[in-house]
Scaffold this motif. Sequence first.
Motif, PDB file in Angstrom:
ATOM      1  N   ALA A 333      -1.115   3.208  -2.352  1.00 40.78           N
ATOM      2  CA  ALA A 333      -1.511   2.660  -1.054  1.00 40.78           C
ATOM      3  C   ALA A 333      -1.056   3.568   0.078  1.00 40.78           C
ATOM      4  O   ALA A 333      -1.773   3.762   1.070  1.00 40.78           O
ATOM      5  N   ASN A 334       0.119   4.157  -0.077  1.00 38.84           N
ATOM      6  CA  ASN A 334       0.617   5.058   0.959  1.00 38.84           C
ATOM      7  C   ASN A 334      -0.254   6.307   1.077  1.00 38.84           C
ATOM      8  O   ASN A 334      -0.552   6.770   2.187  1.00 38.84           O
ATOM      9  N   GLU A 335      -0.675   6.868  -0.054  1.00 34.61           N
ATOM     10  CA  GLU A 335      -1.521   8.061   0.006  1.00 34.61           C
ATOM     11  C   GLU A 335      -2.817   7.771   0.752  1.00 34.61           C
ATOM     12  O   GLU A 335      -3.274   8.575   1.577  1.00 34.61           O
ATOM     13  N   VAL A 354      -1.282  -1.295   6.075  1.00 35.48           N
ATOM     14  CA  VAL A 354      -2.191  -1.027   4.952  1.00 35.48           C
ATOM     15  C   VAL A 354      -1.442  -1.139   3.623  1.00 35.48           C
ATOM     16  O   VAL A 354      -1.925  -1.760   2.662  1.00 35.48           O
ATOM     17  N   ILE A 355      -0.254  -0.555   3.569  1.00 35.00           N
ATOM     18  CA  ILE A 355       0.531  -0.580   2.327  1.00 35.00           C
ATOM     19  C   ILE A 355       0.918  -2.007   1.965  1.00 35.00           C
ATOM     20  O   ILE A 355       0.737  -2.443   0.819  1.00 35.00           O
ATOM     21  N   ASP A 360       0.195  -6.864  -1.420  1.00 37.48           N
ATOM     22  CA  ASP A 360      -0.071  -8.305  -1.531  1.00 37.48           C
ATOM     23  C   ASP A 360      -1.334  -8.579  -2.343  1.00 37.48           C
ATOM     24  O   ASP A 360      -1.426  -9.591  -3.051  1.00 37.48           O
ATOM     25  N   ALA A 361      -2.313  -7.656  -2.249  1.00 34.62           N
ATOM     26  CA  ALA A 361      -3.612  -7.888  -2.883  1.00 34.62           C
ATOM     27  C   ALA A 361      -3.616  -7.571  -4.381  1.00 34.62           C
ATOM     28  O   ALA A 361      -4.430  -8.124  -5.130  1.00 34.62           O
ATOM     29  N   VAL A 362      -2.722  -6.688  -4.821  1.00 37.68           N
ATOM     30  CA  VAL A 362      -2.714  -6.257  -6.224  1.00 37.68           C
ATOM     31  C   VAL A 362      -1.378  -6.644  -6.851  1.00 37.68           C
ATOM     32  O   VAL A 362      -0.359  -6.022  -6.569  1.00 37.68           O
ATOM     33  N   PRO A 363      -1.352  -7.645  -7.710  1.00 39.90           N
ATOM     34  CA  PRO A 363      -0.094  -8.042  -8.352  1.00 39.90           C
ATOM     35  C   PRO A 363       0.439  -6.915  -9.233  1.00 39.90           C
ATOM     36  O   PRO A 363      -0.324  -6.265  -9.953  1.00 39.90           O
ATOM     37  N   HIS A 364       1.733  -6.673  -9.184  1.00 33.03           N
ATOM     38  CA  HIS A 364       2.320  -5.657 -10.037  1.00 33.03           C
ATOM     39  C   HIS A 364       2.623  -6.245 -11.412  1.00 33.03           C
ATOM     40  O   HIS A 364       2.727  -7.463 -11.577  1.00 33.03           O
ATOM     41  N   ALA A 383      -7.695  -1.419  -2.864  1.00 36.01           N
ATOM     42  CA  ALA A 383      -7.198  -2.442  -1.942  1.00 36.01           C
ATOM     43  C   ALA A 383      -6.778  -1.825  -0.617  1.00 36.01           C
ATOM     44  O   ALA A 383      -7.019  -2.407   0.449  1.00 36.01           O
ATOM     45  N   ALA A 384      -6.179  -0.645  -0.652  1.00 35.65           N
ATOM     46  CA  ALA A 384      -5.769   0.017   0.584  1.00 35.65           C
ATOM     47  C   ALA A 384      -6.976   0.433   1.416  1.00 35.65           C
ATOM     48  O   ALA A 384      -6.978   0.295   2.649  1.00 35.65           O
ATOM     49  N   ARG A 385      -8.033   0.918   0.751  1.00 35.30           N
ATOM     50  CA  ARG A 385      -9.237   1.288   1.495  1.00 35.30           C
ATOM     51  C   ARG A 385      -9.867   0.052   2.142  1.00 35.30           C
ATOM     52  O   ARG A 385     -10.411   0.125   3.266  1.00 35.30           O
ATOM     53  N   ALA A 386      -9.779  -1.087   1.456  1.00 38.33           N
ATOM     54  CA  ALA A 386     -10.284  -2.328   2.057  1.00 38.33           C
ATOM     55  C   ALA A 386      -9.472  -2.699   3.285  1.00 38.33           C
ATOM     56  O   ALA A 386     -10.042  -3.167   4.289  1.00 38.33           O
ATOM     57  N   GLN A 387      -8.159  -2.484   3.219  1.00 43.50           N
ATOM     58  CA  GLN A 387      -7.312  -2.761   4.379  1.00 43.50           C
ATOM     59  C   GLN A 387      -7.669  -1.836   5.545  1.00 43.50           C
ATOM     60  O   GLN A 387      -7.706  -2.265   6.697  1.00 43.50           O
ATOM     61  N   VAL A 388      -7.932  -0.582   5.234  1.00 46.50           N
ATOM     62  CA  VAL A 388      -8.322   0.372   6.277  1.00 46.50           C
ATOM     63  C   VAL A 388      -9.620  -0.084   6.946  1.00 46.50           C
ATOM     64  O   VAL A 388      -9.758  -0.067   8.175  1.00 46.50           O
ATOM     65  N   SER A 389     -10.595  -0.504   6.132  1.00 47.11           N
ATOM     66  CA  SER A 389     -11.874  -0.960   6.678  1.00 47.11           C
ATOM     67  C   SER A 389     -11.678  -2.162   7.591  1.00 47.11           C
ATOM     68  O   SER A 389     -12.314  -2.271   8.651  1.00 47.11           O
TER      69      SER A 389
END
Length: 393
Positions: A333-335, A354-355, A360-364, A383-389
């Motif tokens: 997510a950071n990248e 974003v991170i 939160d969106a992807v359970p570990h 999930a991070a790209r969705a947050q960016v959008s």
Amino acid sequence: MQRITILGATGSIGASTLDVLARHPQQYSVYALTAHGRVEELADACRRFRPARAVVGSADAAARLAQLLAADGLPTQVEHGEQALCDVASSREVDTVMAAIVGAAGLAPTLAAARAGKKVLLANKEALVMSGQLFMDAVREHKATLLPIDSEHNAIFQSLPQHYARDPQAAGVAKILLTASGGPFLNRAVETLGAVTPEEACKHPNWVMGRKISVDSATMMNKGLEVIEAHWLFGAPADRIEVVIHPQSVIHSMVSYVDGSVLAQLGNPDMRTPIAHALAFPERIDSGVPQLDLTDMAALQFYKPDFARFPCLALAFDALRAGGTAPALLNAANEVAVQSFLDREIGFRDIDRVIAGALDAVPHGPAPSIEAVLEQDARAREAARAQVSTLRG
């Protein structure tokens, strides 16, 4: 003579490694150099060091590099792709591998070097952040030698007793103290950080680094990833790793002992020092770095990190405590977030949002294999790209 592969030869670590090697031509030779897309720079390095093999990221880049080297009559074999990276990292012709590819792209070849039992100089922290247990298991199983290149981890390595690796419990270590410069915004008003530009974020006060790692330093995610890396390198739980802000970057890190002693490694802020240390370990060689003059130091300052100013550092500690694939999710997510900031798609203070949103969106879950880690990595990036959008619009 040690034969060396440099993964990421055109980056700042790669360039510093080549500088050190050039000072000791009787002790070291270059077997392979790699770069993703900086073909002209890689060609220059090939002309200087005449490696047997060179690897780039794509077929087009390989064709261009082959053309440049052929024009100079160099016999260097040009290859491309991930498998070629793994091949030059694990070849029987290689003694030492400098693992300096930034990001998740460096995971496979670094792991290949460990599985081939090489002396691995680890500058790619993602290998441990993404797959710490798997990577350390490979090092032990295949009897590889692992030496840290990050200035902080190299300093810790130098400050630990020799028997620490054999019996950490008997070494008397109370705490590992990771120093951090605080980056370019240590004293900037928090309420103005939303207006930070990529150019400002990439102006580190002490170190010359690539754009991605410079942004990580500005958010202190770089230090958060180093906390996770320290956990795996030195077997220390999160509550025995402390981050200390030290703006002068003279003390590179410290080890606190149960008797009250604190041992530190000091030096001018130049990555050639840890590179030279790892190349020659357990001996010492000239790195080209000027000797530290303590009388020039007006003052050395130390502060506790402010998690409100540096929320990425708190996210990293949380991911370490969560374990499993949580650090891999954090890194992925950071990248995405950092690249989106560099591309001016989001603001500086959106990086941690974003991170956090992706986590939160992807359970570990557990990390039983590299395939499982990479699957989680891909989900976190999506999930991070969705947050960016969402933030864009």
